[in-house]
Motif scaffolding. Structure first.
Motif, PDB file in Angstrom:
ATOM      1  N   LEU A  51       0.836  -1.201   0.000  1.00 48.09           N
ATOM      2  CA  LEU A  51       0.000   0.000   0.000  1.00 48.09           C
ATOM      3  C   LEU A  51       0.872   1.253   0.000  1.00 48.09           C
ATOM      4  O   LEU A  51       0.613   2.199  -0.746  1.00 48.09           O
ATOM      5  N   GLY A  52       1.916   1.239   0.801  1.00 48.98           N
ATOM      6  CA  GLY A  52       2.831   2.379   0.847  1.00 48.98           C
ATOM      7  C   GLY A  52       3.468   2.670  -0.498  1.00 48.98           C
ATOM      8  O   GLY A  52       3.590   3.836  -0.907  1.00 48.98           O
ATOM      9  N   VAL A  53       3.854   1.644  -1.208  1.00 48.33           N
ATOM     10  CA  VAL A  53       4.469   1.813  -2.535  1.00 48.33           C
ATOM     11  C   VAL A  53       3.462   2.410  -3.510  1.00 48.33           C
ATOM     12  O   VAL A  53       3.780   3.333  -4.271  1.00 48.33           O
ATOM     13  N   ILE A  54       2.245   1.917  -3.495  1.00 48.94           N
ATOM     14  CA  ILE A  54       1.198   2.427  -4.394  1.00 48.94           C
ATOM     15  C   ILE A  54       0.887   3.888  -4.082  1.00 48.94           C
ATOM     16  O   ILE A  54       0.794   4.722  -4.979  1.00 48.94           O
ATOM     17  N   VAL A  55       0.736   4.207  -2.808  1.00 51.74           N
ATOM     18  CA  VAL A  55       0.446   5.593  -2.413  1.00 51.74           C
ATOM     19  C   VAL A  55       1.594   6.508  -2.826  1.00 51.74           C
ATOM     20  O   VAL A  55       1.368   7.607  -3.345  1.00 51.74           O
ATOM     21  N   GLU A  56       2.826   6.068  -2.627  1.00 52.07           N
ATOM     22  CA  GLU A  56       3.972   6.872  -3.015  1.00 52.07           C
ATOM     23  C   GLU A  56       3.981   7.147  -4.527  1.00 52.07           C
ATOM     24  O   GLU A  56       4.245   8.266  -4.961  1.00 52.07           O
ATOM     25  N   LYS A  57       3.651   6.153  -5.333  1.00 49.29           N
ATOM     26  CA  LYS A  57       3.586   6.341  -6.780  1.00 49.29           C
ATOM     27  C   LYS A  57       2.504   7.349  -7.160  1.00 49.29           C
ATOM     28  O   LYS A  57       2.709   8.193  -8.037  1.00 49.29           O
ATOM     29  N   ILE A  58       1.370   7.273  -6.499  1.00 49.16           N
ATOM     30  CA  ILE A  58       0.275   8.221  -6.760  1.00 49.16           C
ATOM     31  C   ILE A  58       0.709   9.631  -6.396  1.00 49.16           C
ATOM     32  O   ILE A  58       0.455  10.594  -7.133  1.00 49.16           O
ATOM     33  N   LEU A  59       1.379   9.774  -5.258  1.00 47.97           N
ATOM     34  CA  LEU A  59       1.826  11.099  -4.821  1.00 47.97           C
ATOM     35  C   LEU A  59       2.832  11.711  -5.795  1.00 47.97           C
ATOM     36  O   LEU A  59       2.830  12.924  -6.014  1.00 47.97           O
ATOM     37  N   HIS A  60       3.679  10.897  -6.393  1.00 48.64           N
ATOM     38  CA  HIS A  60       4.637  11.398  -7.373  1.00 48.64           C
ATOM     39  C   HIS A  60       3.919  11.939  -8.612  1.00 48.64           C
ATOM     40  O   HIS A  60       4.381  12.919  -9.211  1.00 48.64           O
ATOM     41  N   VAL A  61       2.817  11.338  -8.982  1.00 49.92           N
ATOM     42  CA  VAL A  61       2.054  11.805 -10.148  1.00 49.92           C
ATOM     43  C   VAL A  61       1.346  13.120  -9.835  1.00 49.92           C
ATOM     44  O   VAL A  61       1.270  14.021 -10.676  1.00 49.92           O
ATOM     45  N   PHE A  62       0.839  13.251  -8.603  1.00 53.96           N
ATOM     46  CA  PHE A  62       0.043  14.417  -8.205  1.00 53.96           C
ATOM     47  C   PHE A  62       0.786  15.280  -7.182  1.00 53.96           C
ATOM     48  O   PHE A  62       0.227  15.664  -6.152  1.00 53.96           O
ATOM     49  N   GLN A  63       2.024  15.627  -7.461  1.00 50.09           N
ATOM     50  CA  GLN A  63       2.878  16.321  -6.500  1.00 50.09           C
ATOM     51  C   GLN A  63       2.365  17.693  -6.073  1.00 50.09           C
ATOM     52  O   GLN A  63       2.672  18.150  -4.981  1.00 50.09           O
ATOM     53  N   ASP A  64       1.601  18.349  -6.896  1.00 42.82           N
ATOM     54  CA  ASP A  64       1.120  19.689  -6.552  1.00 42.82           C
ATOM     55  C   ASP A  64      -0.267  19.684  -5.923  1.00 42.82           C
ATOM     56  O   ASP A  64      -0.843  20.750  -5.710  1.00 42.82           O
ATOM     57  N   ASP A  65      -0.775  18.520  -5.614  1.00 41.31           N
ATOM     58  CA  ASP A  65      -2.126  18.408  -5.065  1.00 41.31           C
ATOM     59  C   ASP A  65      -2.125  18.269  -3.554  1.00 41.31           C
ATOM     60  O   ASP A  65      -1.121  17.940  -2.929  1.00 41.31           O
ATOM     61  N   ILE A  66      -3.305  18.493  -2.988  1.00 46.40           N
ATOM     62  CA  ILE A  66      -3.544  18.367  -1.553  1.00 46.40           C
ATOM     63  C   ILE A  66      -4.354  17.098  -1.328  1.00 46.40           C
ATOM     64  O   ILE A  66      -5.302  16.821  -2.057  1.00 46.40           O
ATOM     65  N   PHE A  67      -4.017  16.346  -0.303  1.00 47.67           N
ATOM     66  CA  PHE A  67      -4.721  15.109   0.034  1.00 47.67           C
ATOM     67  C   PHE A  67      -5.339  15.252   1.416  1.00 47.67           C
ATOM     68  O   PHE A  67      -4.674  15.668   2.357  1.00 47.67           O
ATOM     69  N   VAL A  68      -6.607  14.893   1.520  1.00 49.49           N
ATOM     70  CA  VAL A  68      -7.338  14.980   2.777  1.00 49.49           C
ATOM     71  C   VAL A  68      -7.727  13.569   3.194  1.00 49.49           C
ATOM     72  O   VAL A  68      -8.289  12.809   2.408  1.00 49.49           O
ATOM     73  N   THR A  69      -7.428  13.235   4.443  1.00 52.30           N
ATOM     74  CA  THR A  69      -7.772  11.903   4.941  1.00 52.30           C
ATOM     75  C   THR A  69      -9.188  11.900   5.503  1.00 52.30           C
ATOM     76  O   THR A  69      -9.731  12.948   5.847  1.00 52.30           O
ATOM     77  N   PRO A  70      -9.781  10.730   5.620  1.00 52.85           N
ATOM     78  CA  PRO A  70     -11.072  10.639   6.294  1.00 52.85           C
ATOM     79  C   PRO A  70     -10.921  11.105   7.750  1.00 52.85           C
ATOM     80  O   PRO A  70      -9.846  10.966   8.333  1.00 52.85           O
TER      81      PRO A  70
END
Length: 69
Positions: free
Chosen positions: A6-25
């Motif tokens: 899961l950590g690897v997948i999330v890290e890959k997503i973050l690299h694609v969307f580096q300028d975005d903001i992520f909000v957790t539940p």
């Protein structure tokens, strides 16, 4: 899927969307008690550069349930 995968997948997503903001539940109990606030709002670049904050982000994602907002 285990925690590491899961950590690897999330890290890959973050690299694609580096300028975005992520909000957790939000979680009014466990996460608020542990971190002092119920919802996490993170910049992707910060998540990628700070392993402690990245771990908090992953923990919040994993702890999300059908009752979190």
């Amino acid at each position: 899927m285990d925690y590491l995968e899961l950590g690897v997948i999330v890290e890959k997503i973050l690299h694609v969307f580096q300028d975005d903001i992520f909000v957790t539940p939000s979680d009014s109990k466990k996460m608020k008690k542990k971190y002092g606030y119920s919802r996490g709002v993170f910049n992707a670049k910060t998540l990628l550069s700070d392993p402690v904050i990245f771990e908090e982000f992953l923990e919040r994602i994993i702890k999300a349930s059908s009752k979190t907002q």
